[in-house]
Scaffold this active site. Structure first.
Site, PDB file in Angstrom:
ATOM      1  N   PRO A   6     -21.146  25.162 -11.886  1.00  0.00           N
ATOM      2  CA  PRO A   6     -19.798  24.591 -12.025  1.00  0.00           C
ATOM      3  C   PRO A   6     -18.742  25.502 -11.403  1.00  0.00           C
ATOM      4  O   PRO A   6     -18.790  26.722 -11.570  1.00  0.00           O
ATOM      5  CB  PRO A   6     -19.611  24.495 -13.538  1.00  0.00           C
ATOM      6  N   GLY A   7     -17.820  24.934 -10.668  1.00  0.00           N
ATOM      7  CA  GLY A   7     -16.722  25.718 -10.106  1.00  0.00           C
ATOM      8  C   GLY A   7     -15.413  25.207 -10.672  1.00  0.00           C
ATOM      9  O   GLY A   7     -14.789  25.822 -11.549  1.00  0.00           O
ATOM     10  N   CYS A  63       6.616  23.964   8.241  1.00  0.00           N
ATOM     11  CA  CYS A  63       7.155  23.113   9.290  1.00  0.00           C
ATOM     12  C   CYS A  63       6.180  22.010   9.596  1.00  0.00           C
ATOM     13  O   CYS A  63       5.474  22.057  10.619  1.00  0.00           O
ATOM     14  CB  CYS A  63       7.428  23.949  10.531  1.00  0.00           C
ATOM     15  N   TYR A 104      -6.762  16.072   0.861  1.00  0.00           N
ATOM     16  CA  TYR A 104      -7.501  15.003   0.180  1.00  0.00           C
ATOM     17  C   TYR A 104      -6.601  13.973  -0.497  1.00  0.00           C
ATOM     18  O   TYR A 104      -7.099  13.052  -1.138  1.00  0.00           O
ATOM     19  CB  TYR A 104      -8.400  15.572  -0.928  1.00  0.00           C
ATOM     20  N   ARG A 113      -4.430  20.903  -1.250  1.00  0.00           N
ATOM     21  CA  ARG A 113      -5.285  19.770  -1.619  1.00  0.00           C
ATOM     22  C   ARG A 113      -4.627  18.408  -1.472  1.00  0.00           C
ATOM     23  O   ARG A 113      -5.308  17.399  -1.353  1.00  0.00           O
ATOM     24  CB  ARG A 113      -5.862  19.962  -3.028  1.00  0.00           C
ATOM     25  N   TYR A 159      -9.793  25.736  -6.031  1.00  0.00           N
ATOM     26  CA  TYR A 159      -9.626  25.329  -4.631  1.00  0.00           C
ATOM     27  C   TYR A 159      -8.162  25.327  -4.173  1.00  0.00           C
ATOM     28  O   TYR A 159      -7.786  24.536  -3.324  1.00  0.00           O
ATOM     29  CB  TYR A 159     -10.257  23.949  -4.390  1.00  0.00           C
ATOM     30  N   GLY A 167     -20.067  20.169  -9.704  1.00  0.00           N
ATOM     31  CA  GLY A 167     -19.456  18.878  -9.398  1.00  0.00           C
ATOM     32  C   GLY A 167     -18.811  18.144 -10.547  1.00  0.00           C
ATOM     33  O   GLY A 167     -18.335  17.023 -10.364  1.00  0.00           O
TER      34      GLY A 167
HETATM   35  N1  LLP Z   1     -22.571  24.245  -5.723  1.00  0.00           N
HETATM   36  C1  LLP Z   1     -22.516  23.878  -4.430  1.00  0.00           C
HETATM   37  C2  LLP Z   1     -23.701  24.039  -3.604  1.00  0.00           C
HETATM   38  C3  LLP Z   1     -21.336  23.372  -3.889  1.00  0.00           C
HETATM   39  O1  LLP Z   1     -21.307  23.011  -2.609  1.00  0.00           O
HETATM   40  C4  LLP Z   1     -20.186  23.255  -4.704  1.00  0.00           C
HETATM   41  C5  LLP Z   1     -18.930  22.756  -4.161  1.00  0.00           C
HETATM   42  C6  LLP Z   1     -20.291  23.654  -6.044  1.00  0.00           C
HETATM   43  C7  LLP Z   1     -21.493  24.141  -6.517  1.00  0.00           C
HETATM   44  C8  LLP Z   1     -19.133  23.600  -6.993  1.00  0.00           C
HETATM   45  O2  LLP Z   1     -18.654  22.322  -7.183  1.00  0.00           O
HETATM   46  P1  LLP Z   1     -17.515  22.036  -8.277  1.00  0.00           P
HETATM   47  O3  LLP Z   1     -18.135  22.255  -9.632  1.00  0.00           O
HETATM   48  O4  LLP Z   1     -16.412  22.981  -8.047  1.00  0.00           O
HETATM   49  O5  LLP Z   1     -17.135  20.643  -8.032  1.00  0.00           O
HETATM   50  N2  LLP Z   1     -12.551  21.892  -1.592  1.00  0.00           N
HETATM   51  C9  LLP Z   1     -12.897  20.684  -2.342  1.00  0.00           C
HETATM   52  C10 LLP Z   1     -14.172  20.861  -3.117  1.00  0.00           C
HETATM   53  C11 LLP Z   1     -15.342  21.246  -2.254  1.00  0.00           C
HETATM   54  C12 LLP Z   1     -16.581  21.483  -3.069  1.00  0.00           C
HETATM   55  C13 LLP Z   1     -17.635  22.074  -2.236  1.00  0.00           C
HETATM   56  N3  LLP Z   1     -18.805  22.436  -2.934  1.00  0.00           N
HETATM   57  C14 LLP Z   1     -11.740  20.325  -3.262  1.00  0.00           C
HETATM   58  O6  LLP Z   1     -10.740  21.024  -3.241  1.00  0.00           O
HETATM   59  O7  LLP Z   1     -11.830  19.342  -3.976  1.00  0.00           O
END
Ligand code: LLP
Length: 432
Positions: free
Chosen positions: A292-293, A362, A335, A331, A391, A249
């Site tokens: 972290p993603g 379209c 969002y 995105r 994403y 997050g």
């Molecule tokens: N762990 C869990 C259990 C999660 O649900 C998520 C993201 C992460 C880790 C990774 O979070 P990050 O570090 O990437 O913030 N599609 C949306 C984001 C959805 C995130 C869902 N869960 C966007 O494009 O902003």
């Protein structure tokens, strides 16, 4: 000058990423094109795991959240850095498995996993299954019993933290489809049931409070709440929870308005809280996991497009139409997320215009952004949208039967293809 540190301008006035000329990349691989900077991905992973080692005495693991960007090459890079993976579907598990990823370093998530997925995870020796609800626990107990493998599980807990982020990505509070609630006693009852399960081992607890969060305080608060629960479990059931997964997050810089804290600061502060809470509560220091993603891949990526039409509507706005859009970059329409864009072949010029960059689908809402500052763009120019590494590819679709773009990795000026552009035959491959 640029939102991401890996972008620069070369002597031709072209934008570069990881030392590679983006105009040349567009020429060589075509557009739309996802470009990922391998070095920045590796640097980001290292910053997280080095800080985990420094501030949490190496008693932790970094699991890259594959939902942000998953392909076999990415799995290989994460494995090569010695980190783990958070996977959220059988498709992500399969990608990792086929890439030779060490499955014992995978955490398997999902709020509604199928039996097929649970079986796959158990049979492929996934490190942890993060159980979301009681019926999943019961199904897993049976599946594990049948397979003779006793998987480690964690429980996904809602710590009840409002992390002040976009409504769609808030997952820690009570009104969420994810996990067990603490305040209703649901989580405690689930732990009681798991402790008496024969075929699964309750190893840890997990929480994830949201995404694109800049403030460190909610993460600290979540850690306190989770440790309080670990302590309660020990007191009431005499059961020791060994692992604490604090999710992902961490926010990143999409535009100059964003000012995230360095990952190091996050890990230092959260580690301090975990250590001091453990000693206050008299509990063992858990093994810590983070997921972290976005913060690993977002800034490492850009998307390249070719400009088609330019439409000036007097006193209203100027549309710059590109050869991609919501199918590869969803995105903004989902969002309202803002991005920074650059005319890659005019990257040394000033941004003199405010434009709307429109996609080719379209659908009127198919935009990359509005009021975007940009160099004067004309047909044939290459536009780079920055910080698109998270994403976008992973949420891309074939809307309008568009082919998904290729993914290219760059490293110190060199480039290689990681995912091929879809062909027209790919578009119809499952049609009967
Ligand atoms: N762990 C869990 C259990 C999660 O649900 C998520 C993201 C992460 C880790 C990774 O979070 P990050 O570090 O990437 O913030 N599609 C949306 C984001 C959805 C995130 C869902 N869960 C966007 O494009 O902003």
């Amino acid at each position: 000058m640029f939102v991401s540190e890996n972008l620069d301008v070369n002597s031709a006035g072209h934008l570069t990423i990881g030392g590679a000329d983006t105009v040349e990349l567009a020429k060589e691989y075509g557009t739309p094109l996802y470009v990922m900077d391998e070095q920045l991905i590796r640097d980001n992973l290292r910053r997280f795991h080095d800080s985990m080692n420094k501030y949490y005495d190496g008693k932790g693991e970094v699991h890259f959240a594959g939902k942000a960007f998953s392909c076999m090459e990415m799995c290989r890079i994460v494995a090569d850095e010695g980190d783990g993976l958070d996977a959220v579907s059988i498709g992500e598990l399969y990608t990792a498995f086929k890439a030779g990823f060490p499955m014992e370093k995978v955490g398997f998530h999902g709020n509604n996993k199928t039996d097929e997925e649970l079986r796959f995870a158990v049979e492929h020796g996934v490190g942890h299954i993060i159980v979301d609800n009681i019926s999943e626990l019961q199904r897993l107990e049976k599946i594990a019993g049948d397979s003779g493998v006793r998987p480690n599980i964690m429980f996904r807990i809602k710590p009840g933290i409002d992390a002040h982020t976009h409504d769609f990505v808030k997952t820690g509070q009570i009104d969420s489809k994810f996990g067990f609630a603490l305040e209703t006693g649901e989580a405690f009852e689930a732990v009681k049931e798991a402790v008496s399960c024969e075929n699964v081992n309750l190893y840890g607890l997990h929480c994830h409070i949201g995404s694109q969060i800049f403030d460190i305080a909610p993460f600290e608060e979540a850690a306190r709440v989770m440790l309080g629960f670990i302590s309660e479990i020990r007191e009431k059931l005499g059961y020791e929870i060994e692992g604490l997964n604090l999710g992902g997050g961490f926010g990143i810089r999409y535009t100059e308005k964003d000012d995230p804290s360095p990952f190091e600061t996050y890990l230092e502060k959260v580690s301090d809280v975990v250590k001091s809470e453990c000693s206050r509560l008299g509990i063992k220091l858990p093994k810590m996991f983070i997921e972290p993603g976005r913060s690993i891949v977002a800034s490492a990526g850009i998307t390249l497009y070719t400009v088609g039409a330019r439409k000036e509507i007097p006193n209203i706005r100027t549309y710059i139409s590109i050869d991609g859009g919501m199918a590869d970059s969803p995105r903004y329409i989902l969002y309202g997320s803002e991005y920074d864009a650059i005319v890659a072949n005019k990257a040394d010029q000033d941004k003199t215009e405010k434009v709307t960059i429109a996609g080719r689908c379209c659908e009127s809402g198919d935009l990359i952004g509005e009021n975007m500052k940009l160099q004067h763009a004309e047909s044939g120019d290459i536009i780079a949208v920055c910080a698109t590494g998270a994403y976008n590819y992973s949420m891309s679709s074939n809307y309008n039967r568009l082919q998904k773009p290729a993914v290219v990795f760059v490293n110190n000026g060199a480039s290689r293809i990681a995912v091929k552009r879809e062909s027209l035959d790919d578009i119809i491959r499952n049609d009967i």
